[in-house]
Design an enzyme around this catalytic site. Structure first.
Site, PDB file in Angstrom:
ATOM      1  N   TYR A 112      99.637 -15.461 -22.252  1.00 62.86           N
ATOM      2  CA  TYR A 112      99.163 -16.798 -22.611  1.00 62.86           C
ATOM      3  C   TYR A 112      99.650 -17.796 -21.570  1.00 62.86           C
ATOM      4  O   TYR A 112     100.819 -17.773 -21.183  1.00 62.86           O
ATOM      5  CB  TYR A 112      99.693 -17.189 -23.995  1.00 62.86           C
ATOM      6  N   GLU A 144      98.786 -21.623 -21.153  1.00 60.30           N
ATOM      7  CA  GLU A 144      98.298 -23.000 -21.267  1.00 60.30           C
ATOM      8  C   GLU A 144      98.799 -23.850 -20.106  1.00 60.30           C
ATOM      9  O   GLU A 144      99.974 -23.791 -19.727  1.00 60.30           O
ATOM     10  CB  GLU A 144      98.764 -23.620 -22.586  1.00 60.30           C
ATOM     11  N   ASP A 199      73.968 -27.963 -12.298  1.00 61.62           N
ATOM     12  CA  ASP A 199      74.241 -26.751 -13.066  1.00 61.62           C
ATOM     13  C   ASP A 199      73.588 -25.590 -12.317  1.00 61.62           C
ATOM     14  O   ASP A 199      72.376 -25.404 -12.363  1.00 61.62           O
ATOM     15  CB  ASP A 199      73.678 -26.873 -14.475  1.00 61.62           C
ATOM     16  N   THR A 204      78.306 -20.658 -14.281  1.00 61.59           N
ATOM     17  CA  THR A 204      78.895 -19.446 -14.824  1.00 61.59           C
ATOM     18  C   THR A 204      79.291 -18.554 -13.650  1.00 61.59           C
ATOM     19  O   THR A 204      78.943 -18.820 -12.500  1.00 61.59           O
ATOM     20  CB  THR A 204      77.896 -18.706 -15.734  1.00 61.59           C
ATOM     21  N   LYS A 243      75.646 -13.643 -13.870  1.00 58.24           N
ATOM     22  CA  LYS A 243      74.295 -13.808 -13.320  1.00 58.24           C
ATOM     23  C   LYS A 243      74.257 -13.378 -11.850  1.00 58.24           C
ATOM     24  O   LYS A 243      74.730 -12.299 -11.517  1.00 58.24           O
ATOM     25  CB  LYS A 243      73.817 -15.242 -13.530  1.00 58.24           C
ATOM     26  N   ARG A 294      81.985 -12.558 -17.453  1.00 57.29           N
ATOM     27  CA  ARG A 294      81.453 -13.640 -18.271  1.00 57.29           C
ATOM     28  C   ARG A 294      82.486 -14.761 -18.328  1.00 57.29           C
ATOM     29  O   ARG A 294      83.414 -14.737 -19.118  1.00 57.29           O
ATOM     30  CB  ARG A 294      81.134 -13.132 -19.677  1.00 57.29           C
TER      31      ARG A 294
END
Length: 420
Positions: free
Chosen positions: A56, A58, A202, A228, A231, A237
């Site tokens: 983790y 953060e 985008d 992203t 693609k 992803r």
């Protein structure tokens, strides 16, 4: 079998392992033409499935809220530095979980609830998060939408300018999910400057083409870029926000703590791997081959009488209007899937059918190009698509079965990353 192997999963959860193996086999034996999908390398798969998922983290590099970041910080730094170098930007944030949260962070960074925002209408090829009514972006903000010309299917920048001057949006999005033509980033930038809007490009669909030099870049025109990492970029992803230095701080604060907690470190590592792959000379060849295949497939489909939105393509994506074929996009897509040709039904501009049962199908060439199919295979694919669509109209299951067998035979000759 799946590559890398999954023997521990097979012991711990044989039911799920069987489903994973079934999906790997399905992907191997199908012609995957979904424009938003691709095959990642085995190296990306290994990074995605590593022990990095245990950690983790953060915060940002050097400013974490958890200890034990001695390894994670260099991993995220690698991903950031590679993104900046590949796209030629001043700043990169590699923490967004996916494309929609990345776009939400843009709103949080540069707009207030109720502000006017502007994007391409969803039925014309835009994205839900560009202000469409069923999205939070269309609920929390006043959304105005531009479209395309009825005669060409292309965006008319004069109309975009007129709308922007009348509505004075705080943010303008360019890009979308079903745009077969080159995006005029300089033209959008001029409009945004004139009305004092933040231009956001985008590039989720075309990021790999931009990285490979097969599509113009928005860098230098749009101060904020959302994408992203899968693609055409052939990564996991995930998502990234790229920007100039002026907009960097607002973006970082919007991603964390504005919208997200800790980043997914295994995904960050896989993004770093994909960015390294995209910087290699072979990736430029790949990006140009994607476009060449799309153009060849578009030409072959036109020769067989299909109606293509805009008449063709400049990138990886083709949008077909099936109105003249007396079949909707959904039954056509399902018949093609039965034949081993995977794509999606999609609305076309000025569609008269319902969104869940539209007139079109959308396809792309990124995945099949990764498998090694070339321009010479595109007339064959067009022929199979034509045969199956005709068969679906009359209920000819024998033809669909015959095409399925031919597809299986073809794909067996082309290796797939992630399957051995």
């Amino acid at each position: 079998m799946h590559q890398p192997p999954i023997p521990h999963l097979a012991v711990a959860d044989p039911e799920l392992a069987g489903l994973v193996e079934a999906e790997a086999t399905r992907q191997f034996s199908s012609i995957r033409l979904i424009a938003s999908e691709n095959y990642v390398s085995t190296a990306v798969l290994e990074a995605s499935g590593s022990v990095l998922t245990n950690k983790y983290s953060e915060g940002y590099v050097g400013r974490r809220y958890y200890e034990g970041q001695q390894v994670i910080d260099p991993i995220e730094t690698l991903a950031v530095d590679r993104a900046k170098a590949l796209f030629g930007v001043e700043h990169a944030n590699v923490q967004p979980y996916s494309g929609s949260p990345a776009n939400l962070a843009v709103y949080l960074a540069f707009a207030e609830p109720g502000d006017t925002v502007m994007g391409l209408s969803l039925p014309m090829g835009g994205h839900l998060t560009h202000g469409w009514s069923v999205s939070a972006t269309g609920t929390w903000f006043r959304s105005v939408r531009y479209g395309v010309r009825a005669d060409t299917g292309r965006i008319d920048l004069d109309e975009v300018r007129d709308l922007a001057l009348a509505e004075r949006p705080r943010i303008i999005f360019c890009g979308g999910t079903a745009i077969p033509r080159t995006i005029d980033f300089p033209g959008f930038a001029a409009i945004a400057r004139e009305v004092g809007a933040v231009l956001v490009a985008d590039i989720a669909h075309i990021a790999g083409l931009i990285a490979g030099g097969a599509h113009p870049s928005p860098v230098g025109h749009a101060p904020v870029i959302s994408t992203t990492t899968h693609k055409t970029l052939r990564g996991p992803r995930g998502a990234m926000l790229l920007s100039d230095a002026e907009h960097a701080t607002a973006i970082d604060k919007a991603v964390f703590p504005g919208l997200q907690g800790g980043p997914h470190n295994h995904t960050t590592a896989a993004i770093a791997v994909a960015l390294r792959e995209a910087a290699a000379p072979a990736f430029r060849d790949y990006a140009h081959a994607v476009v060449a295949n799309a153009r060849a497939l578009a030409e072959a489909l036109v020769e067989r009488g299909f109606d293509l939105v805009t008449g063709g393509t400049d990138n990886h994506l083709i949008l077909i209007d099936l109105t003249s074929r007396d079949i909707g996009g959904k039954p056509a897509a399902r018949a093609l899937d039965q034949a081993g040709i995977e794509l999606n039904y999609n609305a076309v501009p000025f569609d008269q059918r319902r969104p869940f049962d539209p007139s079109g199908i959308r396809l792309g060439t990124a995945a099949i190009t990764t498998r090694g199919l070339g321009v010479g295979h595109m007339p064959v694919l067009a022929g199979w698509i034509d045969d199956v669509v005709k068969a679906a109209v009359v209920g000819d299951t024998a033809t669909i079965t015959r095409v399925r067998e031919q597809v299986t035979e073809l794909t067996a000759a082309f290796p797939m990353p992630g399957f051995a």
